[in-house]
Design a protein around this motif. Sequence first.
Motif, PDB file in Angstrom:
ATOM      1  N   MET A   1       0.818  -1.201   0.000  1.00  0.00           N
ATOM      2  CA  MET A   1       0.000   0.000   0.000  1.00  0.00           C
ATOM      3  C   MET A   1       0.859   1.261   0.000  1.00  0.00           C
ATOM      4  SD  MET A   1      -3.317   1.195   0.950  1.00  0.00           S
ATOM      5  CE  MET A   1      -3.949   2.636   1.736  1.00  0.00           C
ATOM      6  N   HIS A   2       1.873   1.301   0.895  1.00  0.00           N
ATOM      7  CA  HIS A   2       2.723   2.484   0.952  1.00  0.00           C
ATOM      8  C   HIS A   2       3.411   2.756  -0.381  1.00  0.00           C
ATOM      9  CE1 HIS A   2       3.032   2.821   5.545  1.00  0.00           C
ATOM     10  NE2 HIS A   2       2.349   3.826   5.083  1.00  0.00           N
ATOM     11  N   ASN A   3       3.847   1.694  -1.079  1.00  0.00           N
ATOM     12  CA  ASN A   3       4.540   1.909  -2.350  1.00  0.00           C
ATOM     13  C   ASN A   3       3.667   2.659  -3.346  1.00  0.00           C
ATOM     14  OD1 ASN A   3       6.872   0.723  -1.448  1.00  0.00           O
ATOM     15  ND2 ASN A   3       6.392  -1.283  -2.282  1.00  0.00           N
ATOM     16  N   ILE A   4       2.383   2.374  -3.358  1.00  0.00           N
ATOM     17  CA  ILE A   4       1.463   3.068  -4.270  1.00  0.00           C
ATOM     18  C   ILE A   4       1.342   4.535  -3.848  1.00  0.00           C
ATOM     19  CG2 ILE A   4      -0.938   3.215  -5.050  1.00  0.00           C
ATOM     20  CD1 ILE A   4      -1.014   0.108  -4.708  1.00  0.00           C
ATOM     21  N   ILE A   5       1.240   4.790  -2.562  1.00  0.00           N
ATOM     22  CA  ILE A   5       1.157   6.168  -2.074  1.00  0.00           C
ATOM     23  C   ILE A   5       2.428   6.919  -2.446  1.00  0.00           C
ATOM     24  CG2 ILE A   5       0.941   7.655  -0.038  1.00  0.00           C
ATOM     25  CD1 ILE A   5      -0.561   5.272   1.307  1.00  0.00           C
ATOM     26  N   TYR A   6       3.597   6.280  -2.220  1.00  0.00           N
ATOM     27  CA  TYR A   6       4.874   6.922  -2.557  1.00  0.00           C
ATOM     28  C   TYR A   6       4.895   7.313  -4.034  1.00  0.00           C
ATOM     29  CZ  TYR A   6       6.617   4.646   1.764  1.00  0.00           C
ATOM     30  OH  TYR A   6       6.805   4.210   3.049  1.00  0.00           O
ATOM     31  N   GLU A   7       4.486   6.384  -4.895  1.00  0.00           N
ATOM     32  CA  GLU A   7       4.507   6.656  -6.339  1.00  0.00           C
ATOM     33  C   GLU A   7       3.573   7.800  -6.702  1.00  0.00           C
ATOM     34  OE1 GLU A   7       6.579   5.576  -8.741  1.00  0.00           O
ATOM     35  OE2 GLU A   7       7.596   4.658  -7.032  1.00  0.00           O
ATOM     36  N   ARG A   8       2.404   7.830  -6.113  1.00  0.00           N
ATOM     37  CA  ARG A   8       1.454   8.916  -6.397  1.00  0.00           C
ATOM     38  C   ARG A   8       2.040  10.256  -5.966  1.00  0.00           C
ATOM     39  NH1 ARG A   8      -3.919   7.673  -3.612  1.00  0.00           N
ATOM     40  NH2 ARG A   8      -4.645   9.480  -4.793  1.00  0.00           N
ATOM     41  N   MET A   9       2.690  10.287  -4.809  1.00  0.00           N
ATOM     42  CA  MET A   9       3.312  11.525  -4.328  1.00  0.00           C
ATOM     43  C   MET A   9       4.456  11.942  -5.241  1.00  0.00           C
ATOM     44  SD  MET A   9       3.371  10.815  -0.260  1.00  0.00           S
ATOM     45  CE  MET A   9       1.994  11.247   0.773  1.00  0.00           C
ATOM     46  N   ARG A  10       5.297  10.977  -5.609  1.00  0.00           N
ATOM     47  CA  ARG A  10       6.411  11.276  -6.526  1.00  0.00           C
ATOM     48  C   ARG A  10       5.899  11.857  -7.839  1.00  0.00           C
ATOM     49  NH1 ARG A  10       8.337   5.804  -4.936  1.00  0.00           N
ATOM     50  NH2 ARG A  10       9.912   6.170  -3.350  1.00  0.00           N
ATOM     51  N   ASN A  11       4.837  11.267  -8.365  1.00  0.00           N
ATOM     52  CA  ASN A  11       4.292  11.732  -9.643  1.00  0.00           C
ATOM     53  C   ASN A  11       3.821  13.177  -9.562  1.00  0.00           C
ATOM     54  OD1 ASN A  11       4.824   9.362 -11.018  1.00  0.00           O
ATOM     55  ND2 ASN A  11       2.811   8.493 -10.610  1.00  0.00           N
ATOM     56  N   ILE A  12       3.184  13.546  -8.466  1.00  0.00           N
ATOM     57  CA  ILE A  12       2.731  14.938  -8.309  1.00  0.00           C
ATOM     58  C   ILE A  12       3.935  15.878  -8.355  1.00  0.00           C
ATOM     59  CG2 ILE A  12       1.702  16.604  -6.701  1.00  0.00           C
ATOM     60  CD1 ILE A  12      -0.169  14.279  -5.782  1.00  0.00           C
ATOM     61  N   LEU A  13       4.987  15.523  -7.623  1.00  0.00           N
ATOM     62  CA  LEU A  13       6.178  16.379  -7.595  1.00  0.00           C
ATOM     63  C   LEU A  13       6.864  16.428  -8.957  1.00  0.00           C
ATOM     64  CD1 LEU A  13       7.580  15.334  -4.115  1.00  0.00           C
ATOM     65  CD2 LEU A  13       6.439  17.489  -4.695  1.00  0.00           C
ATOM     66  N   LEU A  14       6.951  15.277  -9.625  1.00  0.00           N
ATOM     67  CA  LEU A  14       7.564  15.240 -10.957  1.00  0.00           C
ATOM     68  C   LEU A  14       6.816  16.110 -11.954  1.00  0.00           C
ATOM     69  CD1 LEU A  14       8.481  11.458 -11.378  1.00  0.00           C
ATOM     70  CD2 LEU A  14      10.070  13.389 -11.487  1.00  0.00           C
ATOM     71  N   ILE A  15       5.503  15.963 -11.992  1.00  0.00           N
ATOM     72  CA  ILE A  15       4.677  16.731 -12.931  1.00  0.00           C
ATOM     73  C   ILE A  15       4.854  18.230 -12.693  1.00  0.00           C
ATOM     74  CG2 ILE A  15       2.267  17.326 -13.489  1.00  0.00           C
ATOM     75  CD1 ILE A  15       1.681  14.276 -13.099  1.00  0.00           C
ATOM     76  N   ARG A  16       5.012  18.624 -11.450  1.00  0.00           N
ATOM     77  CA  ARG A  16       5.145  20.047 -11.112  1.00  0.00           C
ATOM     78  C   ARG A  16       6.577  20.553 -11.198  1.00  0.00           C
ATOM     79  NH1 ARG A  16       0.730  20.647  -6.298  1.00  0.00           N
ATOM     80  NH2 ARG A  16      -0.924  19.588  -7.429  1.00  0.00           N
ATOM     81  N   GLY A  17       7.510  19.653 -11.475  1.00  0.00           N
ATOM     82  CA  GLY A  17       8.911  20.057 -11.603  1.00  0.00           C
ATOM     83  C   GLY A  17       9.544  20.484 -10.287  1.00  0.00           C
ATOM     84  N   ILE A  18       9.082  19.914  -9.190  1.00  0.00           N
ATOM     85  CA  ILE A  18       9.594  20.261  -7.860  1.00  0.00           C
ATOM     86  C   ILE A  18      10.690  19.271  -7.478  1.00  0.00           C
ATOM     87  CG2 ILE A  18       8.995  20.421  -5.410  1.00  0.00           C
ATOM     88  CD1 ILE A  18       6.174  21.293  -6.379  1.00  0.00           C
ATOM     89  N   GLU A  19      11.819  19.810  -7.038  1.00  0.00           N
ATOM     90  CA  GLU A  19      12.911  18.944  -6.579  1.00  0.00           C
ATOM     91  C   GLU A  19      12.657  18.549  -5.134  1.00  0.00           C
ATOM     92  OE1 GLU A  19      16.868  20.316  -7.303  1.00  0.00           O
ATOM     93  OE2 GLU A  19      16.272  21.245  -9.201  1.00  0.00           O
ATOM     94  N   TRP A  20      13.022  17.318  -4.806  1.00  0.00           N
ATOM     95  CA  TRP A  20      12.823  16.810  -3.457  1.00  0.00           C
ATOM     96  C   TRP A  20      13.845  15.727  -3.178  1.00  0.00           C
ATOM     97  CZ3 TRP A  20      10.377  14.591  -7.565  1.00  0.00           C
ATOM     98  CH2 TRP A  20      10.324  13.203  -7.617  1.00  0.00           C
ATOM     99  N   GLU A  21      13.933  15.369  -1.917  1.00  0.00           N
ATOM    100  CA  GLU A  21      14.690  14.185  -1.532  1.00  0.00           C
ATOM    101  C   GLU A  21      13.807  13.370  -0.606  1.00  0.00           C
ATOM    102  OE1 GLU A  21      17.991  14.669   1.490  1.00  0.00           O
ATOM    103  OE2 GLU A  21      17.765  16.759   0.832  1.00  0.00           O
ATOM    104  N   GLU A  22      14.065  12.093  -0.551  1.00  0.00           N
ATOM    105  CA  GLU A  22      13.267  11.191   0.272  1.00  0.00           C
ATOM    106  C   GLU A  22      14.097  10.745   1.462  1.00  0.00           C
ATOM    107  OE1 GLU A  22      11.782   8.063  -2.278  1.00  0.00           O
ATOM    108  OE2 GLU A  22      11.020   9.545  -3.711  1.00  0.00           O
ATOM    109  N   LYS A  23      13.431  10.660   2.600  1.00  0.00           N
ATOM    110  CA  LYS A  23      14.112  10.284   3.837  1.00  0.00           C
ATOM    111  C   LYS A  23      13.206   9.357   4.634  1.00  0.00           C
ATOM    112  CE  LYS A  23      17.181  13.098   6.431  1.00  0.00           C
ATOM    113  NZ  LYS A  23      17.445  14.368   7.061  1.00  0.00           N
ATOM    114  N   ARG A  24      13.764   8.293   5.148  1.00  0.00           N
ATOM    115  CA  ARG A  24      13.023   7.398   6.033  1.00  0.00           C
ATOM    116  C   ARG A  24      13.007   8.011   7.424  1.00  0.00           C
ATOM    117  NH1 ARG A  24      10.389   3.574   3.775  1.00  0.00           N
ATOM    118  NH2 ARG A  24      11.283   2.806   1.857  1.00  0.00           N
TER     119      ARG A  24
END
Length: 114
Positions: A1-24
Amino acid sequence: MHNIIYERMRNILLIRGIEWEEKRMMGGLTFMVDGKMCFGALNGGILCRIDPEEREELLRKPGADIMTQGGREMKGYVHVQPEGFEADQDLQFWVDQCLAFNPKAKASKRKKKD
């Protein structure tokens, strides 16, 4: 379930051209924007860093709940259950709230390494 949420969040940031980093952290994956925690997936829901002055209004949204850590309320955060972000436009709403607050959010102090 989390993997799908992560992908959806990543896609929003990618589409908007926002740079980010991921941290556990806190048992989930958080998305850092401009070096500050912005949002993440946690305990089957999403953790949103929002403007504390808008919290009461945002808590009226479906699935939104008070975020607690160690028995303390975290005033600048809400935890949203899946029913609050199942639809893409609902997830985008929450990401928008987090991104809007991000420029005003304070970066946490970095811990010194010995």
